[in-house]
Design an enzyme around this catalytic site. Structure first.
Site, short mmCIF file in Angstrom:
data_model
loop_
_atom_site.label_atom_id
_atom_site.label_comp_id
_atom_site.label_asym_id
_atom_site.label_seq_id
_atom_site.Cartn_x
_atom_site.Cartn_y
_atom_site.Cartn_z
N TYR A 474 -51.78 37.59 -37.52
CA TYR A 474 -52.36 38.94 -37.59
C TYR A 474 -52.73 39.19 -39.05
CZ TYR A 474 -50.57 39.73 -32.83
OH TYR A 474 -50.32 39.65 -31.49
P1 FDA Z 1 -60.77 31.58 -36.37
O1 FDA Z 1 -61.74 30.55 -35.98
O2 FDA Z 1 -61.30 32.86 -36.90
O3 FDA Z 1 -59.73 30.94 -37.38
C1 FDA Z 1 -58.63 31.64 -37.90
C2 FDA Z 1 -58.20 30.99 -39.24
O4 FDA Z 1 -57.87 29.62 -39.02
C3 FDA Z 1 -59.31 30.98 -40.29
O5 FDA Z 1 -58.73 31.05 -41.57
C4 FDA Z 1 -59.94 29.63 -40.10
O6 FDA Z 1 -60.63 29.15 -41.25
C5 FDA Z 1 -58.74 28.76 -39.76
N1 FDA Z 1 -59.13 27.66 -38.89
C6 FDA Z 1 -59.71 27.78 -37.67
N2 FDA Z 1 -59.94 26.58 -37.17
C7 FDA Z 1 -59.50 25.68 -38.06
C8 FDA Z 1 -59.48 24.26 -38.08
N3 FDA Z 1 -59.97 23.55 -37.08
N4 FDA Z 1 -58.97 23.63 -39.17
C9 FDA Z 1 -58.49 24.35 -40.22
N5 FDA Z 1 -58.49 25.70 -40.25
C10 FDA Z 1 -58.98 26.37 -39.17
N6 FDA Z 1 -52.10 35.94 -31.63
C11 FDA Z 1 -50.95 35.69 -30.94
O7 FDA Z 1 -50.05 35.04 -31.46
N7 FDA Z 1 -50.82 36.14 -29.66
C12 FDA Z 1 -51.78 36.81 -29.01
O8 FDA Z 1 -51.61 37.18 -27.85
C13 FDA Z 1 -52.99 37.10 -29.72
N8 FDA Z 1 -54.01 37.78 -29.14
C14 FDA Z 1 -55.17 38.06 -29.84
C15 FDA Z 1 -56.20 38.77 -29.24
C16 FDA Z 1 -57.36 39.07 -29.95
C17 FDA Z 1 -58.47 39.85 -29.26
C18 FDA Z 1 -57.50 38.65 -31.29
C19 FDA Z 1 -58.74 38.98 -32.08
C20 FDA Z 1 -56.48 37.91 -31.90
C21 FDA Z 1 -55.30 37.62 -31.19
N9 FDA Z 1 -54.26 36.90 -31.77
C22 FDA Z 1 -53.11 36.63 -31.05
C23 FDA Z 1 -54.39 36.43 -33.16
C24 FDA Z 1 -54.91 34.98 -33.20
O9 FDA Z 1 -53.84 34.12 -32.90
C25 FDA Z 1 -55.46 34.65 -34.60
O10 FDA Z 1 -56.49 35.52 -34.95
C26 FDA Z 1 -55.94 33.18 -34.68
O11 FDA Z 1 -55.98 32.78 -36.02
C27 FDA Z 1 -57.30 33.02 -34.06
O12 FDA Z 1 -57.70 31.68 -34.05
P2 FDA Z 1 -59.26 31.34 -33.88
O13 FDA Z 1 -59.41 29.88 -33.93
O14 FDA Z 1 -59.80 32.09 -32.72
O15 FDA Z 1 -59.84 32.05 -35.17
#
Ligand code: FDA
Length: 531
Positions: A474
């Site tokens: 978060y």
């Molecule tokens: P995104 O692609 O934005 O990446 C997030 C971060 O990780 C960035 O700094 C990115 O650069 C880095 N990153 C991504 N992919 C990478 C890779 N392949 N290699 C290196 N770095 C990488 N959490 C939770 O624990 N339980 C829950 O139920 C929820 N529910 C939830 C709902 C909604 C609507 C949102 C917006 C968020 C959540 N979250 C959550 C929070 C979620 O776990 C957190 O935002 C994650 O980082 C999202 O991962 P993404 O890959 O989608 O994000």
């Protein structure tokens, strides 16, 4: 995987990089990057239709995010987005970025609360969007899954459910969250009291480091492997894939969502919840959502407290548990619905009327993606007194778009030591608070952000201190605020200790060892110590 020809070529370009250094000035712009990338792709027979500039029709849709706020601030957007299909294309993007002094932002699901995967305070930068790395392979005999980072949680859950009704994975409830950010930063969901969080189930990973080398658990070593299981991937490289262990759940689980308002004793019920939420049978997870609402009886403004819950078993078994430990809620058989674990994911995502296929849809659900949002988190280790709850209600009633989530801890989360992985929030926590505020008019942004900061400041007396702990997934740039794109150790240690407690120091040591030039960085990345 890259062909031998490509590997030879990449070896040559990285040797070049080491010989000539990565010190090229930032004056080089996107044209140079484009030229460099195109050149690399031609030499490695790679595709060139994976590079998007603002002139491409699909550029805007690639930048569509879960939260309009980060992109609406002063932070810059990239002039280039790369959507690789092959490892060699990622390696080329790293190489060209280093040569030209551009920053890389890595995006998997794009759900970062502060948009750090697609915006940057420091320019110039490019996005490597991992959406095409999204295969999920289940081995139901071994009870493991290989999950590429661009897969969504929904896709993982759906694929598991095609293989088995009793295999599951403990991760978050929003199906469109990406594996890349979620797994590397923790990953809490509705079976986490029984099965812990996603990062605790990672048994192997594939990562490309700043030198373009492809590493698995054995070749990266246990320090780096430790770091990417809760410390975030983004400080250390680009993660391509995780191998995780799956867990076993009963064929039938029970869900319920029972709401009480202030007129229905919500304050006393919430107060009591704090005494049982982390101690009750670990098969039961009672998550609490608090929102301002209209009272169905009086029509007056009130607080609605919704106990959104999953029990890993039948209704007949959860009713006596609730009667013994939490009779104040008054749970009845009619409140309970039995279903499979994967169906429960539709229930918790509020899409229970749809078929399971919706889990593979990457379009944000429930208003996310069309509004502005700011979130924060805290941990609570002693129950908040009734007077404190009343003050919280007063805050919530001030803002229509406000919401709180209380996520219970305890259960198996207590069995890990604080240093076993970078995720330190273990024994001693009753629950985590998620503060949220959403709005749809850009002009209201400052007022809404001020509101959430005011509540957070008020809550200091009820939550953990020294450090005031927060959940890395978060993400909150208010903690140790630094929007300059460079992370000094002192600034970083404010949020570093909040997210990781004493594990922060080990994360810094790992970072310094594996990425001493601090190539992989963002506004809240682990800093590398100067040698
Ligand atoms: P995104 O692609 O934005 O990446 C997030 C971060 O990780 C960035 O700094 C990115 O650069 C880095 N990153 C991504 N992919 C990478 C890779 N392949 N290699 C290196 N770095 C990488 N959490 C939770 O624990 N339980 C829950 O139920 C929820 N529910 C939830 C709902 C909604 C609507 C949102 C917006 C968020 C959540 N979250 C959550 C929070 C979620 O776990 C957190 O935002 C994650 O980082 C999202 O991962 P993404 O890959 O989608 O994000």
């Amino acid at each position: 995987m890259a062909s031998p020809h490509t590997l030879t070529f990449l070896f040559l370009i990285f040797t070049n990089l080491l010989l000539f250094g990565a010190s090229s000035s930032i004056d080089h712009g996107y044209d140079d990057f484009l030229e460099c990338l195109t050149d690399q792709f031609q030499r490695s027979n790679s595709a060139t239709d994976i590079i998007y500039t603002p002139q491409n029709a699909t550029y805007a849709s690639l930048l569509l995010s879960q939260n309009l706020r980060p992109a609406s601030s002063l932070l810059e957007r990239p002039d280039l987005i790369v959507t690789p299909f092959h490892v060699s294309e990622i390696q080329a993007a790293i190489y060209c970025s280093r040569m030209l002094g551009l920053q890389i932002r890595v995006k998997s699901g794009g759900h970062d609360y502060e948009g750090l995967s697609y915006t940057s305070a420091a320019t110039p930068f490019v996005i490597v969007d991992m959406r095409n790395f999204r295969s999920v392979t289940i081995d139901d005999k071994e009870k493991t899954a290989r999950v590429q980072v661009g897969a969504t949680l929904g896709q993982l859950y759906y694929t598991i459910s095609r293989k088995s009704r009793t295999l599951a994975f403990p991760a978050g409830v929003c199906p469109t969250v990406g594996v890349g950010g979620h797994f590397s930063g923790g990953g809490y969901g509705m079976i986490s009291r029984k099965h812990s969080i996603a990062s605790d189930h990672i048994v192997d990973a594939i990562l490309i480091n700043a030198d373009g080398k492809i590493l698995d658990r054995r070749s990266m070593g246990e320090d780096l492997f430790w770091a990417i299981r809760g410390g975030g991937g983004t400080s250390f490289g680009i993660v391509l894939e995780f191998k995780v262990t799956l867990v076993t759940v009963p064929e039938t689980v029970t869900v319920f969502n029972v709401t009480r308002t202030l007129e229905e004793n919500a304050t006393e019920i919430v107060h009591k919840w704090q005494y049982i939420a982390d101690k009750v049978d670990e098969n039961l997870l009672l998550r609490l959502f608090l929102n301002p609402a209209n009272s169905p009886t009086t029509g007056n403004r009130t607080i609605s407290a919704s106990f959104t819950s999953l029990y890993q078993g039948r209704t007949r078994d959860v009713l006596p548990i609730m009667e013994e430990h939490f009779p104040e809620l008054g749970l009845t058989e009619e409140d309970c619905i039995e279903m499979s674990w994967v169906e429960s994911l539709l229930f918790f995502a509020n899409i229970e009327n749809q078929t399971l296929d919706v889990l593979v849809d990457r379009t944000p659900q429930g208003g996310f993606g069309s509004s502005y949002f700011k979130g924060k988190s805290d941990y609570v280790s002693a129950p908040i007194p009734v007077d404190g709850l009343r003050e919280i209600w007063r805050f919530l009633l001030e803002d229509e778009g406000s919401s709180l989530q209380f996520s219970p801890y305890g259960g198996v989360l207590n069995t890990f030591s604080e240093s076993e992985t970078p995720f330190p929030h273990r024994r001693g926590n009753i629950f985590m608070i998620h503060y949220g505020v959403g709005w749809s008019n850009l002009n209201e942004s400052q007022a809404r952000i001020d509101w959430i900061r005011g509540l957070y400041s008020f809550m200091a007396r009820y939550v953990t201190q020294n450090p005031r702990a927060a959940y890395f997934n978060y993400r909150d740039l208010d903690i140790g605020r630094n929007n300059q794109g460079n992370t000094s150790y002192d600034q970083a240690s404010v949020w570093g200790l909040s997210y990781f407690k004493n594990n922060f120091r080990r994360l810094v040591r790992v970072k310094t060892k594996v990425d001493p030039s601090n190539f992989f960085r963002n506004e809240q990345s682990i800093p590398a110590l100067a040698s």
